[in-house]
Design a protein around this motif. Sequence first.
Motif, PDB file in Angstrom:
ATOM      1  N   GLU A  46      57.367  41.202  71.217  1.00 25.62           N
ATOM      2  CA  GLU A  46      57.434  42.641  70.950  1.00 25.62           C
ATOM      3  C   GLU A  46      56.006  43.187  70.980  1.00 25.62           C
ATOM      4  OE1 GLU A  46      59.662  45.831  67.994  1.00 25.62           O
ATOM      5  OE2 GLU A  46      59.432  43.763  67.325  1.00 25.62           O
ATOM      6  N   ALA A  47      55.640  43.824  72.105  1.00 23.40           N
ATOM      7  CA  ALA A  47      54.259  44.285  72.302  1.00 23.40           C
ATOM      8  C   ALA A  47      53.978  45.579  71.551  1.00 23.40           C
ATOM      9  CB  ALA A  47      53.988  44.474  73.792  1.00 23.40           C
ATOM     10  N   LEU A  48      54.994  46.447  71.423  1.00 27.55           N
ATOM     11  CA  LEU A  48      54.863  47.678  70.629  1.00 27.55           C
ATOM     12  C   LEU A  48      56.009  47.711  69.634  1.00 27.55           C
ATOM     13  CD1 LEU A  48      54.016  50.312  73.413  1.00 27.55           C
ATOM     14  CD2 LEU A  48      52.412  49.186  71.849  1.00 27.55           C
ATOM     15  N   LYS A  49      55.674  47.947  68.376  1.00 28.40           N
ATOM     16  CA  LYS A  49      56.673  47.855  67.300  1.00 28.40           C
ATOM     17  C   LYS A  49      56.865  49.214  66.630  1.00 28.40           C
ATOM     18  CE  LYS A  49      55.251  43.082  66.455  1.00 28.40           C
ATOM     19  NZ  LYS A  49      54.511  42.176  65.562  1.00 28.40           N
ATOM     20  N   GLY A  50      57.543  50.113  67.329  1.00 29.86           N
ATOM     21  CA  GLY A  50      57.848  51.404  66.726  1.00 29.86           C
ATOM     22  C   GLY A  50      56.637  52.301  66.556  1.00 29.86           C
ATOM     23  N   VAL A  51      55.872  52.457  67.628  1.00 31.50           N
ATOM     24  CA  VAL A  51      54.623  53.241  67.566  1.00 31.50           C
ATOM     25  C   VAL A  51      54.923  54.744  67.528  1.00 31.50           C
ATOM     26  CG1 VAL A  51      52.553  53.880  68.871  1.00 31.50           C
ATOM     27  CG2 VAL A  51      53.205  51.483  68.681  1.00 31.50           C
ATOM     28  N   ASN A  52      54.234  55.443  66.636  1.00 28.83           N
ATOM     29  CA  ASN A  52      54.292  56.905  66.557  1.00 28.83           C
ATOM     30  C   ASN A  52      52.877  57.452  66.698  1.00 28.83           C
ATOM     31  OD1 ASN A  52      57.167  57.271  65.721  1.00 28.83           O
ATOM     32  ND2 ASN A  52      56.471  56.091  63.959  1.00 28.83           N
ATOM     33  N   LEU A  53      52.713  58.417  67.586  1.00 33.87           N
ATOM     34  CA  LEU A  53      51.385  59.019  67.760  1.00 33.87           C
ATOM     35  C   LEU A  53      51.538  60.408  68.368  1.00 33.87           C
ATOM     36  CD1 LEU A  53      48.231  58.687  67.792  1.00 33.87           C
ATOM     37  CD2 LEU A  53      48.475  57.840  70.124  1.00 33.87           C
ATOM     38  N   GLU A  54      50.760  61.348  67.846  1.00 32.42           N
ATOM     39  CA  GLU A  54      50.696  62.678  68.441  1.00 32.42           C
ATOM     40  C   GLU A  54      49.255  62.990  68.794  1.00 32.42           C
ATOM     41  OE1 GLU A  54      52.504  65.596  65.895  1.00 32.42           O
ATOM     42  OE2 GLU A  54      54.537  64.805  66.245  1.00 32.42           O
ATOM     43  N   VAL A  55      49.067  63.584  69.977  1.00 32.67           N
ATOM     44  CA  VAL A  55      47.728  63.984  70.429  1.00 32.67           C
ATOM     45  C   VAL A  55      47.777  65.467  70.768  1.00 32.67           C
ATOM     46  CG1 VAL A  55      45.904  63.616  72.148  1.00 32.67           C
ATOM     47  CG2 VAL A  55      47.286  61.668  71.376  1.00 32.67           C
TER      48      VAL A  55
END
Length: 243
Positions: free
Chosen positions: A18-27
């Motif tokens: 699992e390379a990304l585990k539920g990523v959250n990001l705002e730019v």
Amino acid sequence: MEPIIKIQGVHKYFGTLEALKGVNLEVQKGEVVVIIGPSGSGKSTMLRCINRLEEFDEGSIIVDGIPLDTAENINAVRTEVGMVFQQFNLFPHLSVLENVLLAQQIVRKRDRAEAEKVGMALLNKVGIPEKAKYFPGQLSGGQQQRVAIARALAMNPKIMLFDEPTSALDPEMIQEVLDVMVALAREGMTMVVVSHEMGFARACAHRAILMDAGQIIEEAPPDVLFSHPTHERTKAFLSKVLH
């Protein structure tokens, strides 16, 4: 204000990893975000998901109001997002100027005269107009990376993604590439940069983010993150890279 990049609950698997585990990001528009973290932490994977060079398995990504959910939308987003890689990916059989012209003519449908005008202005911007007729193999690594930046900018992107743009360069060539990136940041370009160039992060980034094991561990303005990290993982990582 609606963010220009919105990543929600993104998971990415490579087989059982699992390379990304539920990523959250705002730019936000005009924001410069620098992502740091150890090798294999998911930084480049997340970056590549923003223009769907990498498919993600769960969650959603919306770029400039366009969800990355159909082939048509993915193509629309890719025309608005420029990407610069660790390797320069220039066409070796084309001159520097031809490398900068190609996508303009094919994707943006500019005629040759207009594309050349844009191309020369951008080579001037990155400081190598005199190399227009050279071939990539005749340039230093730093010059090739500056051509790659000019090529990405020729598409008039709203967002620039940089994936470790200086890591393949000799130390004396790093600054010439960073100078171009600093100028872009100061012009208000939205930038997401995977890099360990802490000087660039301090000078230009609105936010620095530490990723580890597929998750965002900590985020803060660079001076705060580098000087007063709160998470033990951040402290351990920074103790190795800050001298």
